[in-house]
Design a protein around this motif. Structure first.
Motif, PDB file in Angstrom:
ATOM      1  N   THR A 163       0.843  -1.190   0.000  1.00 37.59           N
ATOM      2  CA  THR A 163       0.000   0.000   0.000  1.00 37.59           C
ATOM      3  C   THR A 163       0.885   1.248   0.000  1.00 37.59           C
ATOM      4  O   THR A 163       2.085   1.191   0.271  1.00 37.59           O
ATOM      5  N   TYR A 164       0.290   2.388  -0.302  1.00 37.25           N
ATOM      6  CA  TYR A 164       1.035   3.645  -0.232  1.00 37.25           C
ATOM      7  C   TYR A 164       1.630   3.835   1.162  1.00 37.25           C
ATOM      8  O   TYR A 164       2.735   4.370   1.304  1.00 37.25           O
ATOM      9  N   HIS A 165       0.902   3.402   2.178  1.00 33.00           N
ATOM     10  CA  HIS A 165       1.364   3.577   3.556  1.00 33.00           C
ATOM     11  C   HIS A 165       2.645   2.782   3.798  1.00 33.00           C
ATOM     12  O   HIS A 165       3.633   3.314   4.335  1.00 33.00           O
ATOM     13  N   HIS A 166       2.615   1.521   3.408  1.00 31.11           N
ATOM     14  CA  HIS A 166       3.788   0.662   3.546  1.00 31.11           C
ATOM     15  C   HIS A 166       4.959   1.219   2.750  1.00 31.11           C
ATOM     16  O   HIS A 166       6.095   1.321   3.251  1.00 31.11           O
ATOM     17  N   LEU A 167       4.714   1.604   1.495  1.00 32.90           N
ATOM     18  CA  LEU A 167       5.787   2.109   0.635  1.00 32.90           C
ATOM     19  C   LEU A 167       6.347   3.428   1.175  1.00 32.90           C
ATOM     20  O   LEU A 167       7.552   3.682   1.079  1.00 32.90           O
ATOM     21  N   GLY A 168       5.471   4.252   1.736  1.00 33.22           N
ATOM     22  CA  GLY A 168       5.934   5.517   2.306  1.00 33.22           C
ATOM     23  C   GLY A 168       6.894   5.298   3.467  1.00 33.22           C
ATOM     24  O   GLY A 168       7.918   5.986   3.590  1.00 33.22           O
ATOM     25  N   MET A 169       6.584   4.332   4.336  1.00 37.16           N
ATOM     26  CA  MET A 169       7.479   4.036   5.453  1.00 37.16           C
ATOM     27  C   MET A 169       8.796   3.440   4.959  1.00 37.16           C
ATOM     28  O   MET A 169       9.865   3.718   5.514  1.00 37.16           O
ATOM     29  N   GLU A 170       8.724   2.638   3.899  1.00 34.91           N
ATOM     30  CA  GLU A 170       9.960   2.067   3.356  1.00 34.91           C
ATOM     31  C   GLU A 170      10.829   3.161   2.730  1.00 34.91           C
ATOM     32  O   GLU A 170      12.069   3.098   2.820  1.00 34.91           O
ATOM     33  N   LEU A 171      10.214   4.149   2.113  1.00 33.81           N
ATOM     34  CA  LEU A 171      10.980   5.299   1.615  1.00 33.81           C
ATOM     35  C   LEU A 171      11.645   6.034   2.774  1.00 33.81           C
ATOM     36  O   LEU A 171      12.814   6.430   2.685  1.00 33.81           O
ATOM     37  N   LEU A 172      10.888   6.225   3.847  1.00 30.91           N
ATOM     38  CA  LEU A 172      11.423   6.921   5.018  1.00 30.91           C
ATOM     39  C   LEU A 172      12.621   6.162   5.581  1.00 30.91           C
ATOM     40  O   LEU A 172      13.632   6.768   5.973  1.00 30.91           O
ATOM     41  N   LYS A 173      12.543   4.845   5.623  1.00 33.87           N
ATOM     42  CA  LYS A 173      13.657   4.039   6.099  1.00 33.87           C
ATOM     43  C   LYS A 173      14.899   4.252   5.238  1.00 33.87           C
ATOM     44  O   LYS A 173      16.022   4.373   5.755  1.00 33.87           O
ATOM     45  N   ARG A 174      14.704   4.322   3.942  1.00 38.24           N
ATOM     46  CA  ARG A 174      15.840   4.489   3.031  1.00 38.24           C
ATOM     47  C   ARG A 174      16.440   5.887   3.111  1.00 38.24           C
ATOM     48  O   ARG A 174      17.637   6.061   2.912  1.00 38.24           O
ATOM     49  N   ARG A 175      15.634   6.874   3.412  1.00 38.29           N
ATOM     50  CA  ARG A 175      16.139   8.253   3.478  1.00 38.29           C
ATOM     51  C   ARG A 175      16.798   8.570   4.815  1.00 38.29           C
ATOM     52  O   ARG A 175      17.620   9.474   4.911  1.00 38.29           O
ATOM     53  N   THR A 176      16.425   7.837   5.869  1.00 39.51           N
ATOM     54  CA  THR A 176      16.872   8.213   7.209  1.00 39.51           C
ATOM     55  C   THR A 176      17.643   7.120   7.942  1.00 39.51           C
ATOM     56  O   THR A 176      18.241   7.398   8.993  1.00 39.51           O
ATOM     57  N   GLY A 177      17.594   5.902   7.473  1.00 34.98           N
ATOM     58  CA  GLY A 177      18.182   4.797   8.218  1.00 34.98           C
ATOM     59  C   GLY A 177      17.304   4.312   9.343  1.00 34.98           C
ATOM     60  O   GLY A 177      17.757   3.559  10.222  1.00 34.98           O
ATOM     61  N   LEU A 178      16.049   4.729   9.352  1.00 36.72           N
ATOM     62  CA  LEU A 178      15.111   4.299  10.386  1.00 36.72           C
ATOM     63  C   LEU A 178      15.031   2.778  10.438  1.00 36.72           C
ATOM     64  O   LEU A 178      14.854   2.111   9.416  1.00 36.72           O
ATOM     65  N   LYS A 179      15.162   2.228  11.636  1.00 35.32           N
ATOM     66  CA  LYS A 179      14.986   0.788  11.830  1.00 35.32           C
ATOM     67  C   LYS A 179      13.526   0.536  12.200  1.00 35.32           C
ATOM     68  O   LYS A 179      13.094   0.871  13.313  1.00 35.32           O
TER      69      LYS A 179
END
Length: 325
Positions: A163-179
């Motif tokens: 979903t857009y929600h899932h993909l948005g969080m995965e983008l955030l992980k890639r931009r910030t290193g969020l675990k």
């Protein structure tokens, strides 16, 4: 005889000056159906119904909404794709069914690009990252710091894989290193319920279900995945304000017709969507729920769809998501 010919010539000349839909006076002469691939009462259904009554009044015919939920809206999309392209069978659907499904599913019963004539986008809305009120952070920076301090990071409730929600969080992980580890749910409502119950730490959620819970104090918003703050939540910062670029995620809803629908009918319908969406009543309904009215011409809608496909398909392939209908 010469007078008759002259009258005929004058009538033909006058008709040629009219737009094509005006020459085809029989359209519309019966009920227009907009098929929605989601259950009645949901977000897409609400948005389409907000337009249907006003459009029907302007067109002089009843416009009804036919809910055909299931299979990530593919049932509705397939039905409309195979419908007669005469302007009486339309599709109201979300970006997931058009911009994401082509990469998520190995087989679709419709082609998101080739089978439809785009009419207009209707609206879009940002995604909020929400948490339980007692969660010990108050913004996105705090969430990133909190995750870094935890050996296993955090978990987040995803309204569904791909979903857009899932993909948005995965983008955030890639931009910030969020675990952050996704915990998939079947929809936004159960994901949000588990955050409110304290079972999962955070969730990316639509504005329609999230805003009432935030107003009631049952959730708090940590961030908006958009380039600008929301009017309803002026104190909630955007990811961009923290210098995190490229994580703007704006799910959208649009209206389409089957491929082959006459261009003049598509254009007329597009004009009606834009007119009704701009009325104070509809604009207010959308704004109260955090929705951003965004209408387009058919050509603009087609271009945006291509841009969305180009943006999201590589990430879906990188994540290795493959689903079955």
């Amino acid at each position: 005889m010469s007078i008759t010919r002259r009258q005929f010539a004058l009538a033909a000349s006058a008709a040629a000056c009219l737009p094509a839909w005006a020459q085809r006076q029989e359209y519309p002469d019966k009920t227009i159906t907009v098929t929605v691939g989601f259950a009645a009462g949901g977000g897409v259904d609400f948005i389409v119904r907000s337009l249907a009554q006003g459009m029907g009044q302007r067109l002089g015919q009843t416009m009804v909404v036919d809910n055909r939920p299931g299979a990530s809206a593919s049932i509705a999309c397939s039905y409309v794709a195979k419908s007669r392209p005469d302007g009486y069978n339309l599709l109201g659907t979300d970006g997931g069914s058009l911009a994401l499904n082509g990469a998520l599913y190995s087989k679709l019963p419709y082609d998101p690009v080739k089978d439809f004539a785009p009419i207009s986008l209707v609206m879009r809305h940002p995604i909020l990252i929400v948490a339980h009120p007692d969660f010990p952070v108050s913004d996105l920076k705090g969430l990133l710091d909190h995750a870094r301090r935890s050996p296993e990071g955090i978990s987040y409730a995803s309204p569904g894989l791909g979903t857009y929600h899932h993909l948005g969080m995965e983008l955030l992980k890639r931009r910030t290193g969020l675990k952050a580890t996704p915990v998939p749910y079947k929809g936004a409502a159960p994901a949000m319920q588990d955050v409110m119950a304290g079972h999962v730490e955070v969730a990316p959620i639509d504005t329609i279900p999230a805003l009432p819970q935030i107003a009631a104090g049952k959730l708090k918003a940590l961030a908006v995945l958009d380039s600008r703050r929301m009017t309803q939540l002026p104190d909630v910062p955007t990811a961009a304000e923290l210098g995190i670029e490229g994580v703007e995620v704006l799910p959208w809803v649009g209206m389409l017709a089957p491929r082959g629908t006459p261009a003049d009918i598509v254009e007329r319908l597009s004009q009606e969507v834009r007119t009704v969406a701009a009325t104070p009543e509809v604009s207010k309904h959308f704004a109260e729920r955090g929705l951003q009215t965004l209408t387009t011409t058919p050509v603009e809608f087609a271009a945006i769809l291509q841009q969305e496909i180009a943006r999201w398909h590589p990430l879906i392939r990188e994540l290795g998501i493959r689903l079955d209908l």
